[in-house]
Write a protein that holds these residues in place. Structure first.
Motif, PDB file in Angstrom:
ATOM      1  N   LEU A  73       0.825  -1.212   0.000  1.00  0.00           N
ATOM      2  CA  LEU A  73       0.000   0.000   0.000  1.00  0.00           C
ATOM      3  C   LEU A  73       0.859   1.263   0.000  1.00  0.00           C
ATOM      4  N   ILE A  74       1.909   1.245   0.792  1.00  0.00           N
ATOM      5  CA  ILE A  74       2.794   2.414   0.867  1.00  0.00           C
ATOM      6  C   ILE A  74       3.500   2.614  -0.474  1.00  0.00           C
ATOM      7  N   LEU A  75       4.100   1.539  -0.998  1.00  0.00           N
ATOM      8  CA  LEU A  75       4.829   1.664  -2.267  1.00  0.00           C
ATOM      9  C   LEU A  75       3.884   1.940  -3.434  1.00  0.00           C
ATOM     10  N   GLY A  76       2.695   1.338  -3.388  1.00  0.00           N
ATOM     11  CA  GLY A  76       1.707   1.610  -4.434  1.00  0.00           C
ATOM     12  C   GLY A  76       1.264   3.068  -4.405  1.00  0.00           C
ATOM     13  N   SER A  77       1.054   3.598  -3.220  1.00  0.00           N
ATOM     14  CA  SER A  77       0.675   5.010  -3.091  1.00  0.00           C
ATOM     15  C   SER A  77       1.789   5.911  -3.618  1.00  0.00           C
ATOM     16  N   LEU A  78       3.031   5.599  -3.261  1.00  0.00           N
ATOM     17  CA  LEU A  78       4.158   6.389  -3.766  1.00  0.00           C
ATOM     18  C   LEU A  78       4.238   6.308  -5.289  1.00  0.00           C
ATOM     19  N   PHE A  79       3.967   5.132  -5.830  1.00  0.00           N
ATOM     20  CA  PHE A  79       3.997   4.954  -7.275  1.00  0.00           C
ATOM     21  C   PHE A  79       2.992   5.882  -7.959  1.00  0.00           C
ATOM     22  N   ASN A 100      -5.852   3.250  -0.737  1.00  0.00           N
ATOM     23  CA  ASN A 100      -5.874   3.721   0.647  1.00  0.00           C
ATOM     24  C   ASN A 100      -7.163   3.395   1.379  1.00  0.00           C
ATOM     25  N   SER A 101      -8.175   2.905   0.666  1.00  0.00           N
ATOM     26  CA  SER A 101      -9.357   2.382   1.356  1.00  0.00           C
ATOM     27  C   SER A 101      -9.001   1.092   2.099  1.00  0.00           C
ATOM     28  N   GLN A 102      -7.890   0.482   1.721  1.00  0.00           N
ATOM     29  CA  GLN A 102      -7.448  -0.754   2.380  1.00  0.00           C
ATOM     30  C   GLN A 102      -7.129  -0.538   3.858  1.00  0.00           C
ATOM     31  N   TRP A 103      -6.750   0.676   4.219  1.00  0.00           N
ATOM     32  CA  TRP A 103      -6.416   0.944   5.622  1.00  0.00           C
ATOM     33  C   TRP A 103      -7.633   0.724   6.518  1.00  0.00           C
TER      34      TRP A 103
END
Length: 160
Positions: A73-79, A100-103
């Motif tokens: 999720l972190i790396l995908g968001s940064l991507f 980020n809905s995964q959180w």
């Protein structure tokens, strides 16, 4: 502070392919988790039968695989933030929202709560729609998984 972010995204840009491959690789692990959820948890709830019972050790492995979701999720968001820096795209915005809905699922309705709800072993029974919502949220990352894997494959083809 701006300087730190600028240096980070400069580094990210220089290592774009590596970051993309790592992100896609972490998402491939999530496919294992989603497959297990579909065949084990959803299968048990809908049909009264687990189609892929991985056993006690398998459940531990699946749990470890599920924890790779946090760096994914972190790396995908940064991507997708990097993609937005290159060029505005509603697709990147939507993928950031889906990711980020995964959180919500990770910190509120975990797999353990859903399993306990579906098997009737939960201390407090929640409405069934809430468990189904948590499962749906987990599957919202499928378009992002597809996109990052596709971009990785195209990137590898470009290298050849």
């Amino acid at each position: 502070m701006k300087n730190i972010f600028q240096r980070f995204f400069d580094w990210y840009k220089r290592n774009y392919k590596l970051n993309l491959y790592i992100t896609a690789g972490l998402f491939v692990w999530q496919l294992v988790h989603l497959y297990w959820m579909g065949t084990d948890i959803i299968g048990l709830r809908l049909f009264g039968h687990e189609f892929w019972n991985v056993g006690k050790i398998g459940n531990i492995i699946i749990s470890l695989v599920d924890y790779t979701e946090i760096p994914a999720l972190i790396l995908g968001s940064l991507f997708y933030i990097h993609e937005l820096q290159k060029k505005f795209s509603w697709k990147s915005i939507i993928f950031l929202i889906l990711l980020n809905s995964q959180w919500i699922h990770l910190f509120w309705l975990t797999d353990e709560i859903v399993i306990a709800q579906f098997t009737g072993t939960a201390a407090i029974l929640l409405p069934a729609w809430l468990s189904w919502s948590a499962i749906l949220i987990d599957y919202l990352e499928l378009p992002v998984i597809y996109d990052t894997i596709k971009k990785s494959i195209f990137s590898l083809r470009k290298s050849d």
